[in-house]
Design an enzyme around this catalytic site. Structure first.
Site, mmCIF file in Angstrom:
data_model
loop_
_atom_site.group_PDB
_atom_site.id
_atom_site.type_symbol
_atom_site.label_atom_id
_atom_site.label_comp_id
_atom_site.label_asym_id
_atom_site.label_seq_id
_atom_site.Cartn_x
_atom_site.Cartn_y
_atom_site.Cartn_z
ATOM 1 N N ASN A 103 -24.524 95.760 -67.964
ATOM 2 C CA ASN A 103 -23.993 95.888 -69.106
ATOM 3 C C ASN A 103 -23.999 98.190 -68.525
ATOM 4 O OD1 ASN A 103 -27.272 96.859 -68.248
ATOM 5 N ND2 ASN A 103 -27.639 96.307 -69.898
ATOM 6 N N LYS A 146 -25.261 101.484 -63.267
ATOM 7 C CA LYS A 146 -25.518 100.449 -62.388
ATOM 8 C C LYS A 146 -24.116 100.600 -61.554
ATOM 9 C CE LYS A 146 -28.500 98.600 -66.079
ATOM 10 N NZ LYS A 146 -28.568 97.292 -66.483
ATOM 11 N N TYR A 168 -38.365 98.754 -62.961
ATOM 12 C CA TYR A 168 -38.476 97.573 -63.934
ATOM 13 C C TYR A 168 -39.393 96.220 -64.278
ATOM 14 C CZ TYR A 168 -33.462 98.005 -65.010
ATOM 15 O OH TYR A 168 -32.053 98.249 -65.165
ATOM 16 N N HIS A 189 -28.079 102.141 -67.379
ATOM 17 C CA HIS A 189 -29.429 101.908 -68.064
ATOM 18 C C HIS A 189 -29.905 103.420 -68.276
ATOM 19 C CE1 HIS A 189 -33.743 102.257 -68.042
ATOM 20 N NE2 HIS A 189 -34.545 102.566 -68.020
ATOM 21 N N GLU A 205 -39.929 107.611 -65.558
ATOM 22 C CA GLU A 205 -38.476 107.663 -65.349
ATOM 23 C C GLU A 205 -37.819 108.769 -65.110
ATOM 24 O OE1 GLU A 205 -37.133 103.200 -67.736
ATOM 25 O OE2 GLU A 205 -36.264 105.003 -67.954
HETATM 26 P P1 CMP Z 1 -31.520 97.868 -68.719
HETATM 27 O O1 CMP Z 1 -31.062 98.616 -70.139
HETATM 28 O O2 CMP Z 1 -31.529 98.139 -67.889
HETATM 29 O O3 CMP Z 1 -33.144 97.293 -69.110
HETATM 30 C C1 CMP Z 1 -33.304 95.927 -68.179
HETATM 31 C C2 CMP Z 1 -32.404 95.307 -68.528
HETATM 32 O O4 CMP Z 1 -32.437 93.986 -68.210
HETATM 33 C C3 CMP Z 1 -31.002 95.491 -69.156
HETATM 34 O O5 CMP Z 1 -30.524 96.797 -69.490
HETATM 35 C C4 CMP Z 1 -30.394 94.931 -69.076
HETATM 36 O O6 CMP Z 1 -29.632 94.217 -67.800
HETATM 37 C C5 CMP Z 1 -31.111 92.953 -68.892
HETATM 38 N N1 CMP Z 1 -31.669 92.324 -69.662
HETATM 39 C C6 CMP Z 1 -31.811 92.806 -71.263
HETATM 40 N N2 CMP Z 1 -32.467 91.215 -70.724
HETATM 41 C C7 CMP Z 1 -31.263 90.581 -70.939
HETATM 42 C C8 CMP Z 1 -31.101 88.688 -70.503
HETATM 43 N N3 CMP Z 1 -32.544 88.167 -71.891
HETATM 44 N N4 CMP Z 1 -31.248 88.288 -69.771
HETATM 45 C C9 CMP Z 1 -29.891 89.147 -68.632
HETATM 46 N N5 CMP Z 1 -30.585 90.347 -68.621
HETATM 47 C C10 CMP Z 1 -31.276 91.031 -69.378
#
Ligand code: CMP
Length: 159
Positions: free
Chosen positions: A123, A10, A50, A126, A137
């Site tokens: 984080n 990301k 998403y 993905h 995906e």
């Molecule tokens: P990802 O694995 O890309 O899938 C969905 C993304 O949403 C996740 O990583 C996080 O970056 C974000 N995400 C999921 N849950 C939360 C939450 N409770 N608050 C903020 N961001 C979230």
């Protein structure tokens, strides 16, 4: 089972210069990168990727985050690759991610902190959540002509 799965580095991972470090971890585990590109995600495409999260409270922040800079997209192939890749990446919330995982080694933010700031949790990565999601995906992010078939030098030992 030999599977393919989608991994995105990301915008936070790209901006921190972690492309090599992240890619190295998958390669050293013996997984095969069969597709690789840098992409600037647009809002419409974010809504497709998403789709499961579009109605969630954090979606607005998530879209803002994912379009904030280029991502590196890759397709990784290997034995039970979806599960193995998710183990290497670590749990979604970096605060709780095990040390030794990508998120556990390079991030520490919590859901609570992200929610207070009204931001998506940053984080770094993905990774497709399960085999079904991985198939969708892979097809969403890569055309057939962007995927490559070749043998890694160690393949005779594991396949
Ligand atoms: P990802 O694995 O890309 O899938 C969905 C993304 O949403 C996740 O990583 C996080 O970056 C974000 N995400 C999921 N849950 C939360 C939450 N409770 N608050 C903020 N961001 C979230």
């Amino acid at each position: 089972m030999i599977e393919q799965t989608l991994v995105l580095i990301k915008p936070d991972g790209v901006k921190r210069g972690l492309i090599g470090e992240v890619t190295k971890r998958f390669e050293l585990r013996g997984l095969k990168i069969v597709g690789l590109k840098m992409v600037q995600v647009e809002p419409d495409f974010s809504k497709k990727h998403y789709a499961a999260h579009v109605d969630k409270k954090f979606y607005k922040g998530l879209e803002k985050f994912i379009v904030s800079g280029p991502v590196v997209a890759m397709i990784i192939e290997g034995v039970d690759a979806v599960e193995v890749v998710r183990k290497i990446v670590g749990s979604t919330e970096p605060k709780g991610a095990d040390v030794g995982t990508i998120r556990g080694d390079f991030a520490h933010i919590s859901y609570e902190h992200a929610d207070k700031k009204d931001k998506a949790i940053e984080n770094l990565i993905h990774a497709s959540g399960n085999s079904e999601e991985a198939k969708q995906e892979v097809a969403l992010w890569f055309g057939i002509d962007e995927l490559h078939s070749y043998k890694l030098s160690h393949e005779d030992h594991i396949y």
